[in-house]
Design a protein around this motif. Structure first.
Motif, mmCIF file in Angstrom:
data_model
loop_
_atom_site.group_PDB
_atom_site.id
_atom_site.type_symbol
_atom_site.label_atom_id
_atom_site.label_comp_id
_atom_site.label_asym_id
_atom_site.label_seq_id
_atom_site.Cartn_x
_atom_site.Cartn_y
_atom_site.Cartn_z
ATOM 1 N N PHE A 239 0.802 -1.236 0.013
ATOM 2 C CA PHE A 239 0.080 0.067 -0.001
ATOM 3 C C PHE A 239 0.876 1.298 0.001
ATOM 4 O O PHE A 239 0.537 2.253 -0.552
ATOM 5 C CB PHE A 239 -1.016 0.058 0.959
ATOM 6 N N THR A 240 1.954 1.157 0.792
ATOM 7 C CA THR A 240 2.816 2.379 0.965
ATOM 8 C C THR A 240 3.439 2.642 -0.357
ATOM 9 O O THR A 240 3.583 3.792 -0.938
ATOM 10 C CB THR A 240 3.926 2.114 2.097
ATOM 11 N N ALA A 241 3.958 1.509 -1.191
ATOM 12 C CA ALA A 241 4.516 1.614 -2.245
ATOM 13 C C ALA A 241 3.625 2.216 -3.305
ATOM 14 O O ALA A 241 3.965 3.042 -4.338
ATOM 15 C CB ALA A 241 5.322 0.535 -2.670
ATOM 16 N N TRP A 242 2.416 1.652 -3.362
ATOM 17 C CA TRP A 242 1.666 2.210 -4.328
ATOM 18 C C TRP A 242 1.205 3.776 -4.179
ATOM 19 O O TRP A 242 0.902 4.368 -5.181
ATOM 20 C CB TRP A 242 0.104 1.371 -4.162
ATOM 21 N N GLN A 243 1.187 4.098 -3.184
ATOM 22 C CA GLN A 243 0.640 5.449 -2.631
ATOM 23 C C GLN A 243 1.951 6.565 -2.940
ATOM 24 O O GLN A 243 1.525 7.828 -3.609
ATOM 25 C CB GLN A 243 0.617 5.783 -1.120
ATOM 26 N N ARG A 244 3.053 6.051 -3.270
ATOM 27 C CA ARG A 244 3.996 7.001 -3.931
ATOM 28 C C ARG A 244 3.993 7.246 -5.359
ATOM 29 O O ARG A 244 4.412 7.777 -6.092
ATOM 30 C CB ARG A 244 5.383 6.198 -3.699
ATOM 31 N N ARG A 245 2.849 6.234 -6.245
ATOM 32 C CA ARG A 245 2.922 6.071 -7.434
ATOM 33 C C ARG A 245 1.565 6.527 -7.751
ATOM 34 O O ARG A 245 1.147 7.116 -9.021
ATOM 35 C CB ARG A 245 2.983 4.759 -8.101
ATOM 36 N N ALA A 246 0.627 6.446 -6.998
ATOM 37 C CA ALA A 246 -0.877 6.675 -7.364
ATOM 38 C C ALA A 246 -1.170 8.041 -7.831
ATOM 39 O O ALA A 246 -0.749 9.023 -7.221
ATOM 40 C CB ALA A 246 -1.863 6.385 -6.140
ATOM 41 N N ALA A 247 -2.059 8.219 -8.683
ATOM 42 C CA ALA A 247 -2.139 9.509 -9.383
ATOM 43 C C ALA A 247 -3.299 10.255 -8.150
ATOM 44 O O ALA A 247 -3.123 11.732 -8.148
ATOM 45 C CB ALA A 247 -2.888 9.501 -10.872
ATOM 46 N N ALA A 248 -3.971 9.429 -7.701
ATOM 47 C CA ALA A 248 -5.025 10.100 -6.645
ATOM 48 C C ALA A 248 -4.908 9.146 -5.478
ATOM 49 O O ALA A 248 -5.554 8.588 -5.078
ATOM 50 C CB ALA A 248 -6.349 9.889 -7.046
ATOM 51 N N PRO A 249 -3.629 9.405 -4.574
ATOM 52 C CA PRO A 249 -3.496 8.332 -3.356
ATOM 53 C C PRO A 249 -4.435 8.664 -2.258
ATOM 54 O O PRO A 249 -4.884 9.890 -2.104
ATOM 55 C CB PRO A 249 -2.122 8.806 -2.932
ATOM 56 N N LEU A 250 -4.790 7.478 -1.675
ATOM 57 C CA LEU A 250 -5.631 7.430 -0.571
ATOM 58 C C LEU A 250 -5.178 8.006 0.372
ATOM 59 O O LEU A 250 -5.844 8.821 1.472
ATOM 60 C CB LEU A 250 -6.063 6.009 -0.154
ATOM 61 N N LEU A 251 -3.892 8.042 0.832
ATOM 62 C CA LEU A 251 -3.089 8.567 1.812
ATOM 63 C C LEU A 251 -1.776 9.064 1.353
ATOM 64 O O LEU A 251 -0.620 8.225 1.193
ATOM 65 C CB LEU A 251 -2.871 7.548 2.865
ATOM 66 N N PRO A 252 -1.728 10.449 0.714
ATOM 67 C CA PRO A 252 -0.564 11.050 0.313
ATOM 68 C C PRO A 252 0.570 11.030 1.323
ATOM 69 O O PRO A 252 0.374 11.584 2.311
ATOM 70 C CB PRO A 252 -1.063 12.556 0.108
ATOM 71 N N LEU A 253 1.721 10.386 1.166
ATOM 72 C CA LEU A 253 2.696 10.047 1.895
ATOM 73 C C LEU A 253 3.355 11.315 2.323
ATOM 74 O O LEU A 253 4.239 11.783 3.215
ATOM 75 C CB LEU A 253 3.732 9.408 1.348
ATOM 76 N N ARG A 254 3.128 12.576 1.565
ATOM 77 C CA ARG A 254 3.700 13.869 1.875
ATOM 78 C C ARG A 254 3.143 14.258 3.367
ATOM 79 O O ARG A 254 3.865 15.213 3.946
ATOM 80 C CB ARG A 254 3.485 14.984 0.986
ATOM 81 N N LEU A 255 2.071 13.685 3.769
ATOM 82 C CA LEU A 255 1.470 14.072 4.808
ATOM 83 C C LEU A 255 2.627 13.835 6.413
ATOM 84 O O LEU A 255 2.643 14.770 7.116
ATOM 85 C CB LEU A 255 0.253 13.642 5.391
#
Length: 468
Positions: A239-255
């Motif tokens: 999930f974490t790896a996908w959030q780095r690539r997703a166009a509209a992430p469920l949980l932006p890791l920049r938070l």
């Protein structure tokens, strides 16, 4: 449109939270009555609690993500309706299986209520009054913690168990129109769904929570426990790896670049692990060892459970002036000290008067922690990310609760048992010492919270994945 009065906004957002909190606590106390009337094994009845916990923890992040996409008020109200209908179904249950299914649906509704309650509150209140509003919200929500043991005890001592669910219906009927009239609809900046993120997060959290809940029965070293934890961890890493690539992430890791957001979540996990894991065992001490009825035990915990109602609004006011760091740090230190105090004085024949000071100290510490942590979570990120931030915080807190109950129960089992008063105390004391240590570590994490004026994280455009 004219802004709504703060007290009305707090009522509209906190009332559903009160329902969900109250219902979770009273069910635990009512299990003996439910077992007598509906039958079923003890393990089957444990799922009356676990079904709610699993559905709730699994879908928190999903619900907040859907709120950002299709409307936060819409999902929030839908959660209230679902929770209320499931409460009626639970009250009408005639067998354990039906009750467990109704409880699972309640958990789904509560997952929509919990994170979006704070998000809608923050959106409806001006920033200058937000800390005060969150403090009052925390106090009202904490009322469920305070009266939960009392209501559950009254049910066990003679009232019909169905009333622990029927009580939710009038609250739900009032909460739906109140939310529709008082709260405004809002959405996050991302309108596209993240189906892979939803799947990975939901199944990953489910695998971890289910494994932790079952670990004490299966054994922490068993193949099922290790396999379940490895599976859950792998899915969450995915999930974490996908959030780095997703166009509209469920949980932006920049938070997590926000020091306030990261520190608040780390502290919240330590708080939930230590305090709720310890409360799970300490609540049983008054009944198993000292022979009190559930209602009598609930009355005696009032110094602990009522204090947050008084302290949380005050902490909310002070947060806007001094920032969350000193309040949360002080609250965590008080809670760690209270747990260490309880571990040091608890014996089979300890007097109630000896327990009152650490109970009160723990309650004050909880009141100092609730609202400032919630404030730190949302003020450390941009307004557009409030839903995602609240969802992540709620999920991590629930993971902390599940881990705390499971790990401290395992410590209890390794050192004691329910065979007698002294055997119970032999298991309780080391478990509470560990809880005190975990909360103390959380107090260190609180030192990294921001000062009076945390800086929101800038909103960056999402990274669009490039096809390989």
């Amino acid at each position: 449109m004219r802004p709504r009065p703060v007290w009305l906004v707090v009522l509209a957002t906190a009332l559903p939270m009160f329902m969900a909190t109250l219902d979770n606590l009273v069910v635990t106390g009512a299990l003996p009555v439910i077992r007598t009337e509906l039958g079923g094994s003890l393990e089957t009845l444990q799922w009356v609690v676990n079904a709610y916990t699993l559905a709730f923890a699994t879908l928190l992040l999903t619900a907040s993500g859907l709120g950002d996409r299709i409307g936060r008020r819409r999902v929030f109200v839908g959660g209230i309706v679902l929770f209320t209908a499931a409460s009626a179904a639970a009250a009408l249950s005639t067998d354990a299986t039906t009750l467990i299914l109704a409880r699972a649906v309640q958990g789904v509704g509560a997952a929509a209520v919990m994170p979006l309650s704070l998000t809608l509150l923050a959106a409806a209140v001006p920033p200058a009054r937000r800390a005060l509003a969150i403090g009052i919200w925390g106090g009202v929500s904490g009322l469920g913690v305070a009266v939960g043991p009392l209501v559950g005890g009254a049910v066990v001592d003679g009232l019909a168990w169905q009333w622990i669910f029927w009580l939710n219906v009038p609250f739900g009927v009032l909460a739906v129109p109140l939310a529709l009239v008082v709260l405004r609809e809002s959405r996050g900046p991302d309108r596209r769904l993240d189906p892979l993120g939803l799947l990975l997060s939901a199944v990953g959290v489910l695998a971890v929570v289910y494994t932790v809940v079952r670990a004490d029965a299966e054994g922490w070293g068993s193949a099922r426990t290790i396999g379940g934890l490895v599976l859950g961890a792998a899915l969450l890493v995915g999930f974490t790896a996908w959030q780095r690539r997703a166009a509209a992430p469920l949980l932006p890791l920049r938070l997590f670049r926000s020091r306030g957001f990261s520190a608040a979540n780390a502290t919240a996990v330590g708080f939930s692990f230590g305090m709720f894991g310890a409360v799970f065992l300490l609540a049983q001490f008054l009944q198993v060892v000292q022979g009190l009825s559930p209602f009598e035990a609930g009355l005696r915990t009032m110094p602990w459970t009522l204090a947050p109602m008084v302290v949380a609004p005050i902490a909310g006011i002070l947060t806007g002036r001094v920032g969350p760091r000193p309040l949360v740090a002080a609250g965590m230190v008080l809670q760690a000290g209270a747990l260490a105090w309880l571990a040091a004085v608890t014996t089979v024949d300890v007097s109630y008067g000896t327990l009152v000071p650490p109970f009160l100290l723990a309650g004050v510490g909880m009141g100092l922690t609730f609202a400032p942590i919630a404030t730190a979570v949302i003020t450390g990120v941009s307004d557009a990310d409030h839903g995602k931030a609240s969802g992540a915080n709620s999920t991590l807190r629930e993971l902390g609760v599940a881990l705390g109950v499971a790990v401290l129960t395992a410590v209890f089992t390794a050192n004691g048992s329910y065979a007698g008063g002294q055997a119970f105390v032999d298991g309780l004391v080391p478990a509470v010492w560990i809880a005190a240590g975990v909360v103390a570590v959380g107090a260190v994490g609180a030192l990294f919270l921001p000062g009076r004026r945390p800086t929101p994280v800038a909103v960056e455009p999402p990274v669009v994945p490039v096809p390989a």
